[in-house]
Design a protein around this motif. Structure first.
Motif, PDB file in Angstrom:
ATOM      1  N   GLU A   1     -29.922  66.958  23.703  1.00 46.79           N
ATOM      2  CA  GLU A   1     -29.077  65.770  23.869  1.00 46.79           C
ATOM      3  C   GLU A   1     -29.385  64.690  22.836  1.00 46.79           C
ATOM      4  N   ILE A   2     -30.658  64.335  22.693  1.00 49.24           N
ATOM      5  CA  ILE A   2     -31.027  63.286  21.732  1.00 49.24           C
ATOM      6  C   ILE A   2     -30.995  63.834  20.313  1.00 49.24           C
ATOM      7  N   GLY A   3     -31.235  65.129  20.153  1.00 53.00           N
ATOM      8  CA  GLY A   3     -31.170  65.766  18.845  1.00 53.00           C
ATOM      9  C   GLY A   3     -32.419  65.624  18.012  1.00 53.00           C
ATOM     10  N   TYR A   4     -33.564  65.415  18.658  1.00 54.91           N
ATOM     11  CA  TYR A   4     -34.817  65.245  17.913  1.00 54.91           C
ATOM     12  C   TYR A   4     -35.405  66.598  17.527  1.00 54.91           C
TER      13      TYR A   4
ATOM     14  N   SER B   1     -42.071  69.985  31.500  1.00 54.62           N
ATOM     15  CA  SER B   1     -40.671  70.010  31.932  1.00 54.62           C
ATOM     16  C   SER B   1     -39.723  70.418  30.815  1.00 54.62           C
ATOM     17  N   PRO B   2     -39.144  71.625  30.862  1.00 54.23           N
ATOM     18  CA  PRO B   2     -38.104  72.001  29.890  1.00 54.23           C
ATOM     19  C   PRO B   2     -36.896  71.066  29.957  1.00 54.23           C
ATOM     20  N   ALA B   3     -36.595  70.529  31.137  1.00 52.71           N
ATOM     21  CA  ALA B   3     -35.437  69.652  31.272  1.00 52.71           C
ATOM     22  C   ALA B   3     -35.598  68.393  30.432  1.00 52.71           C
ATOM     23  N   VAL B   4     -36.811  67.853  30.387  1.00 56.51           N
ATOM     24  CA  VAL B   4     -37.036  66.581  29.698  1.00 56.51           C
ATOM     25  C   VAL B   4     -37.319  66.783  28.214  1.00 56.51           C
ATOM     26  N   ILE B   5     -37.925  67.926  27.856  1.00 54.75           N
ATOM     27  CA  ILE B   5     -38.245  68.164  26.441  1.00 54.75           C
ATOM     28  C   ILE B   5     -37.142  68.975  25.766  1.00 54.75           C
ATOM     29  N   SER B   6     -36.941  70.191  26.209  1.00 60.31           N
ATOM     30  CA  SER B   6     -35.999  71.073  25.509  1.00 60.31           C
ATOM     31  C   SER B   6     -34.550  70.600  25.645  1.00 60.31           C
ATOM     32  N   ARG B   7     -34.167  70.195  26.859  1.00 60.46           N
ATOM     33  CA  ARG B   7     -32.757  69.847  27.044  1.00 60.46           C
ATOM     34  C   ARG B   7     -32.469  68.400  26.645  1.00 60.46           C
ATOM     35  N   LEU B   8     -33.226  67.437  27.183  1.00 55.99           N
ATOM     36  CA  LEU B   8     -32.920  66.036  26.883  1.00 55.99           C
ATOM     37  C   LEU B   8     -33.311  65.667  25.453  1.00 55.99           C
ATOM     38  N   LEU B   9     -34.572  65.889  25.097  1.00 55.18           N
ATOM     39  CA  LEU B   9     -35.043  65.436  23.787  1.00 55.18           C
ATOM     40  C   LEU B   9     -34.448  66.257  22.651  1.00 55.18           C
ATOM     41  N   ARG B  10     -34.472  67.566  22.787  1.00 54.45           N
ATOM     42  CA  ARG B  10     -33.991  68.436  21.703  1.00 54.45           C
ATOM     43  C   ARG B  10     -32.458  68.513  21.670  1.00 54.45           C
TER      44      ARG B  10
ATOM     45  N   PHE C   1     -37.617  55.548  22.472  1.00 50.24           N
ATOM     46  CA  PHE C   1     -37.795  56.898  21.938  1.00 50.24           C
ATOM     47  C   PHE C   1     -36.524  57.390  21.254  1.00 50.24           C
ATOM     48  N   VAL C   2     -35.372  57.006  21.781  1.00 49.13           N
ATOM     49  CA  VAL C   2     -34.110  57.328  21.111  1.00 49.13           C
ATOM     50  C   VAL C   2     -34.062  56.617  19.760  1.00 49.13           C
ATOM     51  N   SER C   3     -34.467  55.355  19.735  1.00 50.96           N
ATOM     52  CA  SER C   3     -34.494  54.598  18.485  1.00 50.96           C
ATOM     53  C   SER C   3     -35.478  55.205  17.490  1.00 50.96           C
ATOM     54  N   ALA C   4     -36.658  55.600  17.970  1.00 47.32           N
ATOM     55  CA  ALA C   4     -37.666  56.204  17.086  1.00 47.32           C
ATOM     56  C   ALA C   4     -37.162  57.525  16.518  1.00 47.32           C
ATOM     57  N   ALA C   5     -36.474  58.313  17.346  1.00 48.30           N
ATOM     58  CA  ALA C   5     -35.926  59.578  16.864  1.00 48.30           C
ATOM     59  C   ALA C   5     -34.913  59.334  15.751  1.00 48.30           C
ATOM     60  N   ALA C   6     -34.069  58.328  15.948  1.00 45.59           N
ATOM     61  CA  ALA C   6     -33.043  58.026  14.950  1.00 45.59           C
ATOM     62  C   ALA C   6     -33.655  57.512  13.655  1.00 45.59           C
ATOM     63  N   SER C   7     -34.808  56.849  13.737  1.00 37.53           N
ATOM     64  CA  SER C   7     -35.419  56.266  12.543  1.00 37.53           C
ATOM     65  C   SER C   7     -36.356  57.237  11.823  1.00 37.53           C
ATOM     66  N   GLY C   8     -36.483  58.463  12.341  1.00 38.03           N
ATOM     67  CA  GLY C   8     -37.233  59.486  11.623  1.00 38.03           C
ATOM     68  C   GLY C   8     -38.709  59.563  11.922  1.00 38.03           C
ATOM     69  N   VAL C   9     -39.126  59.210  13.139  1.00 42.25           N
ATOM     70  CA  VAL C   9     -40.540  59.340  13.474  1.00 42.25           C
ATOM     71  C   VAL C   9     -40.949  60.807  13.397  1.00 42.25           C
TER      72      VAL C   9
END
Length: 491
Positions: free
Chosen positions: A243-246, A232-241, A202-210
């Protein structure tokens, strides 16, 4: 404000519907601002019919999101009547050619684009290592690196064709052996292991512009042990948005599934909770129509009015969905306009490249005897649905005469195969036997002078009584053709 708020709420909803034409209620909601729809096999009869259906939808809302689950392999909607001509993910990973994987994504994308579909809820990004997983060959598997690389290549091909991809199920469902359609699973891996095996894709997909990611109805202990990812706000808002920057669209998995309803009190409550956690658009499910849509929209409006859900969250979600629709606008379809012969050929070659043969699996020298094909027709998953599979049509096309025996659930006894002689051969066609103990027990009671196994499921099962084993790693039409090619070659 009331009408604006209702429009914002509608802009987060993707329901299903019954029939092969758009019902009035659906067109009315689209005109009022509903985000779009999800198509299922029951909505599809022919390419021309789908194109006309999408034309109806786009007349009501020109920028509608028209979504579908078209993974290829075992999960297909547009080829639900005969099976997909494209191999599935595990086949592509076993084949190992990223260009072929990219071509399959591009071919599927071109076919969807011609129908007017602009949003594909694929590919699976989950990394699966256990034959008891309900995802089995839908996962690229093989290794975490292969999983991430092939998912990225497939996404690239699909989006090159003009269709938005949706990698699922963030942050990784492959570590759970429970089907989230039926129950809430839990992944217990530690953080380092989870990041390396599951989150990496998912980190790779985010970086490749999915364009989009779908959430998993699963609790990941190392990320948030208190709630499934969808809530889960922790997994979506905090981690994905954060930290990962998606910043692409996040869609929920179907809210009718018990994996989320076992945690939330109702489907409308799950919808509000998902939006609050950071989800942008709500997939209501395969059997959630007008009544569910109304209940969900009403609950969202009430949650904003009560202060439970900020209106800004809806505005943000609508902006993301609108941006995806602009980037992948879709058109009124022109079925058959795209030439996908090269992509289908690449998929067929990948299916053959992935197929392995152990021992003597040839039935080419079985003249004088009878070939009995025994298919254990176990369904793989609720997600796949009742899509035809097996090797019968391809065997007939190859000119092989055979006696056909199809065992359907509940499978309790072997077929009656009287008078088997030394020249006769039994070809057992199976998939994912470890997930079907009754079928495995019946398989063990098959009595044949010569037994050949065609395993079209997850790798790993041994067949010591077989003289030959063909492994295809999937059950699409492409994999069926590869299996028949292996069976009909001289030993």
């Amino acid at each position: 404000m009331t009408s604006d708020l209702r429009q914002l709420a509608l802009g987060t909803v993707l329901p299903a519907f019954e029939g092969t034409t758009a019902p009035p209620w659906l067109l009315d909601r689209l005109r009022e601002g509903m985000a779009g729809v999800i198509l299922f096999g029951r909505n599809i009869v022919s390419p021309q019919q789908v194109a006309e259906l999408v034309r109806q939808i786009r007349e009501a809302r020109p920028d509608a999101v028209v979504g579908i689950d078209e993974e290829g392999g075992d999960v297909t909607r547009i080829h639900h009547d005969e099976g997909s001509p494209y191999p599935g993910n595990r086949v592509l990973s076993e084949n190992g050619d990223l260009d072929a994987t990219r071509a399959v994504g591009r071919g599927i994308g071109a076919e969807l684009r011609d129908l007017g579909v602009n949003y594909n809820l694929a590919p699976i990004g989950d990394y699966v290592t256990d034959p008891l997983s309900p995802l089995t060959t839908r996962s690229y598997g093989r290794s975490p690196r292969d999983n991430a690389e092939h998912a990225a290549a497939w996404i690239e091909g699909l989006q090159e064709a003009g269709v938005a991809a949706c990698v699922k199920h963030y942050p990784g469902l492959g570590g759970s052996l429970l089907d989230s359609h039926l129950s809430l699973g839990r992944v217990t891996a530690g953080r380092a292991e989870f990041d390396d095996e599951h989150l990496r894709t998912f980190v790779s997909a985010a970086a490749s512009g999915v364009a989009s990611m779908m959430t998993a109805h699963v609790v990941v202990d190392c990320l948030d042990p208190s709630a499934p990812t969808t809530l889960s706000p922790a997994v979506i808002s905090r981690l994905l948005r954060d930290e990962i920057g998606y910043d692409g669209v996040v869609i929920s998995d179907a809210l009718e599934m018990h994996g989320v309803l076992n945690h939330a009190s109702s489907l409308p409550a799950a919808a509000v909770g998902a939006l609050r956690a950071g989800v942008d658009v709500l997939c209501l499910g395969a059997e959630q129509y007008e009544e569910a849509t109304t209940a969900v929209v009403d609950a969202i409006v009430a949650a904003v009015r009560s202060g439970e859900l900020p209106a800004e969250r809806l505005e943000e979600a609508n902006r993301r969905v609108a941006a995806m629709a602009r980037a992948y606008p879709g058109t009124v379809g022109v079925p058959g306009a795209a030439d996908t012969a090269a992509e289908r050929a690449a998929g067929l070659a990948a299916a053959w490249g992935a197929t392995t043969v152990e021992g003597d699996a040839s039935i080419a020298g079985s003249t004088g005897g009878t070939v009995h094909v025994v298919t254990f027709d176990d369904r793989t998953s609720i997600a796949a649905g009742p899509v035809p599979w097996g090797i019968g049509p391809e065997l007939r096309a190859a000119g092989v005469a055979f006696a056909d025996h199809v065992l359907t659930p509940p499978i309790s006894d072997p077929p009656d195969l009287p008078g088997l002689g030394p020249s006769d051969v039994v070809v057992a066609v199976v998939r994912d036997l470890p997930r079907h103990p009754a079928s495995a027990e019946v398989f063990d009671r098959l009595d044949a002078p010569r037994l050949v196994v065609v395993d079209m499921g997850y790798p790993g099962t041994d067949y010591p009584r077989a003289t030959g084993v063909v492994r295809t790693f999937g059950a699409s039409r492409a994999s069926s053709a590869a299996a028949v090619r292996a069976l009909t070659r001289q030993a």
